[in-house]
Design a protein around this motif. Structure first.
Motif, PDB file in Angstrom:
ATOM      1  N   ALA A 154       2.869  -3.630   8.694  1.00  0.00           N
ATOM      2  CA  ALA A 154       3.589  -2.391   8.677  1.00  0.00           C
ATOM      3  C   ALA A 154       2.830  -1.192   8.485  1.00  0.00           C
ATOM      4  CB  ALA A 154       4.949  -2.374   8.022  1.00  0.00           C
ATOM      5  N   ARG A 155       1.690  -1.351   8.046  1.00  0.00           N
ATOM      6  CA  ARG A 155       0.670  -0.508   7.658  1.00  0.00           C
ATOM      7  C   ARG A 155       1.608   0.620   6.871  1.00  0.00           C
ATOM      8  NH1 ARG A 155       0.097  -1.003  12.952  1.00  0.00           N
ATOM      9  NH2 ARG A 155       1.197   0.850  13.485  1.00  0.00           N
ATOM     10  N   TRP A 173     -14.888   5.128  11.044  1.00  0.00           N
ATOM     11  CA  TRP A 173     -13.623   6.189  11.787  1.00  0.00           C
ATOM     12  C   TRP A 173     -12.507   6.157  10.571  1.00  0.00           C
ATOM     13  CZ3 TRP A 173      -8.509   5.106  11.959  1.00  0.00           C
ATOM     14  CH2 TRP A 173      -7.639   5.722  12.755  1.00  0.00           C
ATOM     15  N   ARG A 174     -12.101   7.378  10.164  1.00  0.00           N
ATOM     16  CA  ARG A 174     -10.988   7.675   9.409  1.00  0.00           C
ATOM     17  C   ARG A 174      -9.935   8.754   9.749  1.00  0.00           C
ATOM     18  NH1 ARG A 174     -12.633   9.181   3.446  1.00  0.00           N
ATOM     19  NH2 ARG A 174     -12.103  11.252   4.087  1.00  0.00           N
ATOM     20  N   HIS A 182      -1.593   4.665   3.749  1.00  0.00           N
ATOM     21  CA  HIS A 182      -2.952   4.165   3.058  1.00  0.00           C
ATOM     22  C   HIS A 182      -3.836   5.155   2.293  1.00  0.00           C
ATOM     23  CE1 HIS A 182      -5.628   5.989   6.358  1.00  0.00           C
ATOM     24  NE2 HIS A 182      -4.486   6.053   7.029  1.00  0.00           N
ATOM     25  N   PHE A 183      -3.913   6.537   2.862  1.00  0.00           N
ATOM     26  CA  PHE A 183      -4.640   7.403   2.435  1.00  0.00           C
ATOM     27  C   PHE A 183      -4.294   7.795   0.979  1.00  0.00           C
ATOM     28  CE2 PHE A 183      -5.409  12.087   1.135  1.00  0.00           C
ATOM     29  CZ  PHE A 183      -7.094  12.080   1.332  1.00  0.00           C
ATOM     30  N   GLY A 195      -2.939   9.491   9.880  1.00  0.00           N
ATOM     31  CA  GLY A 195      -2.674   8.506  10.780  1.00  0.00           C
ATOM     32  C   GLY A 195      -1.985   7.228  10.027  1.00  0.00           C
ATOM     33  N   ALA A 196      -1.607   6.233  10.897  1.00  0.00           N
ATOM     34  CA  ALA A 196      -1.146   5.303  10.313  1.00  0.00           C
ATOM     35  C   ALA A 196      -2.308   3.990  10.057  1.00  0.00           C
ATOM     36  CB  ALA A 196      -0.055   4.405  11.257  1.00  0.00           C
TER      37      ALA A 196
END
Length: 810
Positions: A353-354, A650-651, A369-370, A655-656
């Motif tokens: 589901a991130r 990449w970051r 996540h961040f 975003g998800a």
């Protein structure tokens, strides 16, 4: 008769090489402990003077300052001689760095290259201390300090000194990469020597140990647990008057038990987990259609928690609708958080589901996540993964003991451990501070290649400065750009040349197809379109003896696995056909470089195809064929970031998706050896590195991708040697100069390795070589050209000298 000539030659060499270096003839200091600054915002100026009573003729001058201040960019510092000559030592550089503790010297490093509390030699901001040469020392010397914004921080002039020399002074290079690793009863120190020293002096809590000049490691024992050890290290030469190098420092606390921390790199290689014992789970206990988890490992450093796990196949994409959940009890308290498997999980991360959940006070809060800095590898499908997350984040901190559980969230799904949880105690201070990867090439002759997705023409969309500064800082020979949709090859070349000129002169050449553009300092001989990608035959003959096939790719994004696989098949078929009947058939040892934004976020087969030549759609693209010249696979550099043990390129913090490894440089290891490689993330660089390379903190925000750089050199069959080691005993000393002189003048026969005897690397073996070696050994004139001074290597410069009678260093 010929042997009698050697001492006479050595005496003559000693005279013409410049003699010895002078000790300071006079040092006068002032320690006023003078406060300045304040909260009213009005600029404040102070002065302090010292009196020199001896009248010496100044040949060289050093001025040391020790100023405590919280924002050194506010400071202007001038020194004024008795005759009224003034020089600006510090001119508002350094940003918000603390303290100004340096010795200003014309022989020091460039101003701003190192932090200003470095405590050693740095050039003045404006001008040169040589303006005082020829003046007399007698009289009143003044130090003037202006704090332009005293509301920012109060300051204290602790002390300053004037050091007078009546002959010119040189300075030794400092010990590099000084790292201290604590043990239970002491510590282990390692370092590298950038030049030859007669001795290494290691000082521990005020006590100095003298080591051989070739030493690069030392172990200290006999200390009790939790002892603080403050260390400094210098290199010295014993020639009369020679100065020691500037000190390098570290501080550690001895451990109170066996070390447990591990320096994990999130790069899907896993060899750095070798000392971590996993929690194992039996195979075959998964529910039908579920994940069969086989093991779970946990480790940490001071900043991050690391988790590694694997399961039985088939491969899965970790962040695409799988059901794997990580639970962490951050305080090892079963009464707080989500009750599961006998623990209280305060943090939950759902990979598919991130999305994360914090459990506290009977309620829950979602996070992204961040918020915890979570990173996972690989980005493609796999049966094994490793992740990192911050130990201390804005939303949660991990305690000294935690509990961890990994579960398949399907009903009755497999968990590791099967019952209870994995308990892990977190340590601190067991690992040395990570050392930044230098941005410079290891050898000037290395060819540097860069790939950079610049995000929808960003060089022309307000981000030209951020991107351009990075291009100039890395100074590549070949740049591969992606996502330049609306600007031509000529415009891309013009943009690059507005920031940097090709090394060695000449002009930039260009090639391109769709959004993929190549800019090269080598001529482009031929170009092929490959769907939206481009292949170019680039003339690297002068460097490598053959041209190079460079393929710049920007593969389809996101869930388009079929599109990515089709283009990987096409590129592999192109290389195969070039080997059968194209330019790679007439130049079989020509290197291949595949670089670009590969968008490898789906099944791992696409990456496998590019590396191995394993074509999937053989009905369209033909048979498999290994791409390298020796019939094997290509190699992925898998470069890590300059200042962090991560490889993501990449970051998107908003975003998800988690940060991902999308940008690659693949190469032919049959004909190329890798040099230095890195991923550039400017936000993590030290202020000194930013200043040294003309970068700014936010430059990596020029795109959502990071710049990736890799250096290469031809595979060589030449023997390795140590520059200056004419007698081939793998050490540098006066016997090497004697050996060179015997070969040159005493009928001693030809040198076994003329390359090693060529101390100044000018491509010839003559009297200037023992002169150069003796000057390095006894006058501190600077190190010899590579390879050396500590490790053997290949000759980085082409010349007519050889080592035909030498098999190489042991």
């Amino acid at each position: 008769m010929s042997l009698m000539r050697i001492p006479l030659i050595l005496i003559w060499i000693w005279v013409i090489s410049g003699g010895v270096l002078a000790q300071p003839d006079l040092e006068v200091c002032s320690s006023p402990a003078l406060d300045f600054g304040g909260e009213n915002g009005t600029p404040v100026s102070i002065s302090d003077s010292l009196v020199i009573n001896e009248d010496l003729l100044i040949e060289d001058l050093h001025v040391s300052v020790d100023i405590s201040h919280g924002f050194v960019a506010d400071l202007l510092v001038d020194v004024v001689s008795p005759s009224g000559t003034a020089l600006r030592l510090h001119d508002g550089l350094g940003g918000d760095l603390d303290d100004l503790r340096v010795i200003f010297s014309d022989e020091g490093v460039e101003n701003g290259v190192l932090a200003y509390d470095y405590g050693c030699y740095m050039q003045p901001s404006n001008g040169s201390l040589s303006i005082f040469s020829g003046q007399g020392s007698e009289g009143i010397w003044t130090l003037n300090i202006t704090d332009g914004f005293p509301a920012n921080a109060d300051g204290v002039l602790n002390s300053w000194c004037a050091e007078i020399f009546t002959s010119e002074v040189s300075i030794l290079s400092s010990i590099e990469s000084f790292a201290c690793i604590p043990t239970e009863d002491g510590m282990e120190a390692t370092w590298t020597n950038p030049q030859s020293y007669d001795a290494i002096e290691l000082t521990v809590n005020g006590t100095t140990v003298t080591l051989p000049g070739s030493a690069t490691a030392h172990t200290l024992t006999g200390y009790t647990p939790l002892s603080t050890l403050d260390l400094s290290i210098v290199g010295t030469l014993t020639a009369p008057g020679q100065w020691v190098s500037c000190p390098s420092h570290c501080s550690v606390v001895t451990l109170d038990g066996p070390p447990t921390q591990v320096a994990v790199v999130i790069d899907e290689r896993y060899d750095d987990w070798s000392g971590v014992s996993p929690t194992l789970d039996s195979m075959g206990d998964a529910v039908p259609g579920g994940l069969d988890i086989l093991s779970l490992s946990v480790a940490e450093d001071d900043d991050s928690l690391f988790v590694r796990f694997d399961f039985a196949g088939p491969e899965v994409q970790l962040d695409e609708e799988d059901t794997l959940i990580l639970y962490i009890d951050t305080d090892s308290n079963p009464d707080t958080g989500l009750a599961i498997s006998g623990m209280g999980a305060d943090l939950e991360w759902d990979f598919g589901a991130r999305q994360g959940t914090l459990w506290s006070g009977g309620g829950s809060t979602s996070f992204d996540h961040f918020d915890i800095g979570i990173v996972a590898a690989p980005t493609v499908s796999s049966t094994e993964f490793e992740i990192s997350l911050r130990r201390n984040s804005p939303i949660v901190s991990l305690g000294s003991e935690i509990k961890v559980l990994l579960c398949d969230d399907r009903p009755g799904g497999d968990c590791v451990p099967n019952t209870g949880s994995l308990t892990h105690v977190l340590a601190t201070g067991q690992l040395p501070t990570d050392i930044e990867i230098p941005l410079d090439r290891e050898f000037p002759s290395d060819v540097r290649v860069v790939t950079y997705n610049v995000l929808t023409d960003n060089p022309w969309q307000g981000e030209g400065g951020r991107i351009g500064r990075q291009l100039a800082a890395v100074a590549a020979d070949i740049y591969g750009f992606q996502e330049i949709y609306n600007h031509s090859v000529a415009e891309t070349v013009e943009y690059v040349e507005s920031w940097i000129s090709p090394s060695g002169g000449g002009i930039w050449y260009g090639a391109g197809q769709s959004d993929c553009k190549i800019v090269s300092r080598f001529p482009v001989l031929q170009v092929w379109p490959l769907s939206g990608n481009v292949a170019a035959w680039i003339d690297t003959t002068a460097e490598w003896g053959v041209p190079t096939m460079v393929i710049n790719a920007h593969l389809p994004c996101c869930s388009n696995d079929a599109g990515r696989q089709n283009e990987c098949d096409q590129i592999s078929a192109f290389i195969r056909d070039q080997r059968i009947a194209g330019l790679l058939s007439t130049h079989p040892n020509a290197p291949i470089l595949i670089l670009g934004d590969m968008n490898f976020v789906g099944m791992s087969q696409q990456r496998t195809t590019l590396l191995t030549g394993d074509i999937i759609d053989e009905s369209q693209w033909g048979w498999d064929a290994p791409p390298d010249a020796d019939g094997t696979s290509l190699i992925d550099t898998r470069s890590r970031q300059v200042a962090q043990r991560q490889i993501y390129t990449w970051r998107n913090d908003n975003g998800a998706y988690l940060p991902g490894f999308l940008d690659y440089i693949m190469y032919s290891d049959a004909v190329l050896d890798p040099g230095r490689s890195f991923v550039l993330l400017t936000q993590d660089l030290s202020a000194a590195t930013l200043a040294q390379h003309g970068l700014q903190f936010s430059d990596s925000n020029g795109s959502d991708h990071l710049l990736v750089s890799a250096d290469f050199r031809r595979v060589s069959t030449e023997p390795s040697f140590l520059r200056g080691d004419c007698n081939l005993d793998v050490s540098l000393n006066i016997s090497d100069a004697i050996s060179a002189l015997i070969s040159l003048f005493a009928m001693g026969g030809p040198a076994f390795c003329e390359d090693a005897c060529d101390s100044n690397d000018d491509g010839s073996f003559d009297i200037s070589d023992p002169v150069t070696l003796l000057a390095m050994l006894f006058t501190g004139s600077g190190d010899l050209p590579p390879p050396g001074p500590q490790d053997c290597g290949l000759d980085p410069t082409a010349d007519v000298l050889d080592c035909e009678s030498f098999n190489g260093c042991p």
